[in-house]
Design an enzyme around this catalytic site. Structure first.
Site, PDB file in Angstrom:
ATOM      1  N   ALA A   1       0.847  -1.200   0.000  1.00  0.00           N
ATOM      2  CA  ALA A   1       0.000   0.000   0.000  1.00  0.00           C
ATOM      3  C   ALA A   1       0.874   1.239   0.000  1.00  0.00           C
ATOM      4  CB  ALA A   1      -0.931   0.003   1.211  1.00  0.00           C
ATOM      5  N   ASP A   2       0.293   2.322  -0.459  1.00  0.00           N
ATOM      6  CA  ASP A   2       0.974   3.616  -0.401  1.00  0.00           C
ATOM      7  C   ASP A   2      -0.070   4.691  -0.122  1.00  0.00           C
ATOM      8  OD1 ASP A   2       3.528   5.119  -0.750  1.00  0.00           O
ATOM      9  OD2 ASP A   2       2.342   6.162  -2.260  1.00  0.00           O
TER      10      ASP A   2
END
Length: 269
Positions: free
Chosen positions: A124-125
């Site tokens: 994830a970012d």
């Protein structure tokens, strides 16, 4: 006025002064809260005992995944520099970054002869985007941290984008050899305009927000800065759980479907 008085039952009568003066026994200690049982979902049950990698060093993402029962995670953060240009739209920026993380760890762990290939990789970012469209990541100094929070307060509204990328290897040799599902979640956050400079400075001094995009943690002390949000709370924390669980279901279904298709093709030949 009648002299007759109605008798008061003993259990309803007020205590005597002597009884009231006696020390009250300390209440019994409450029993500790029992942790909820894990979610009994086929997709999560299928992952128990298998290698599940979180391609992030974020303790918040690890904690969020533990809430849905993914507790035995391997933490292998991607070390590839996040060098995508800030000229990209926030949507594309977080999507490309999360996809890069998951594919990098997949390539590194696919042929792990000691542990075997992973059953699932999650990456994830998260970025915070100002009202003017500027992508804000982690503050690099106390001065920048203070300026970042003041700007978010003064402009009122900002957005938080989190991209989630989930990957699982395919049993078949079909190119590219893996199933990949991605999604980007968006949440609007409004800071309280009544937040003072002194409060911002006091918050920065806690260092809670030093390692967080946008410089604050909504799940902690940083909640004092926020007036309201529109969208997913856990997206602001760093991982939208509802979206992540849906992606896990899709990617594992895809991997199973490909395996079944490959088996049918073998039978036909």
């Amino acid at each position: 006025m009648s002299d007759l008085k109605q008798a008061v039952p003993a259990d309803e009568a007020p205590p005597s002064y002597e009884a009231a003066a006696k020390p009250i026994n300390a209440p019994a200690k409450p029993s500790p809260l029992r942790a909820p049982l894990p979610l009994d979902l086929p997709v999560l049950n299928a992952l128990r005992g298998k290698r599940v990698i979180l391609a992030s060093a974020s303790p918040r993402r690890k904690q969020l995944l533990a809430q849905i029962g993914l507790t035995n995670l391997e933490i292998i953060p991607s070390t590839v520099p996040e060098a995508f240009p800030k000229s990209l739209s926030p949507f594309e920026y977080v999507l490309q970054t999360a996809t890069q993380k998951v594919t990098t760890i997949y390539a590194a762990e696919l042929n792990n002869t000691k542990l075997g290939e992973p059953a699932l990789i999650i990456a994830a970012d998260t970025v915070v985007v100002s009202l003017l469209g500027q992508i804000l990541e982690k503050p690099r100094s106390e001065t920048q941290h203070i300026a970042m929070l003041k700007s978010l307060r003064d402009t009122g509204v900002h957005k938080v984008f989190t991209a989630v990328a989930v990957m699982a290897p395919l049993e078949s040799a079909k190119d590219p050899g893996y199933a990949l599902q991605t999604s980007v979640e968006e949440t609007t956050v409004r800071f309280d305009k009544e937040v003072t400079d002194d409060m911002i400075l006091a918050y920065v001094k806690t260092r809670e927000g030093a390692d967080k995009a946008g410089g604050y943690g909504i799940q902690g002390i940083g909640a004092i800065l926020v007036e309201k949000i529109d969208g997913s709370f856990d997206n602001v924390v760093g991982l939208p759980l509802r979206v992540t669980l849906r992606l896990i279901e899709k990617v594992l279904d895809e991997a199973v479907d490909e395996e079944f298709t490959a088996f049918e093709d073998e039978e036909e030949t």
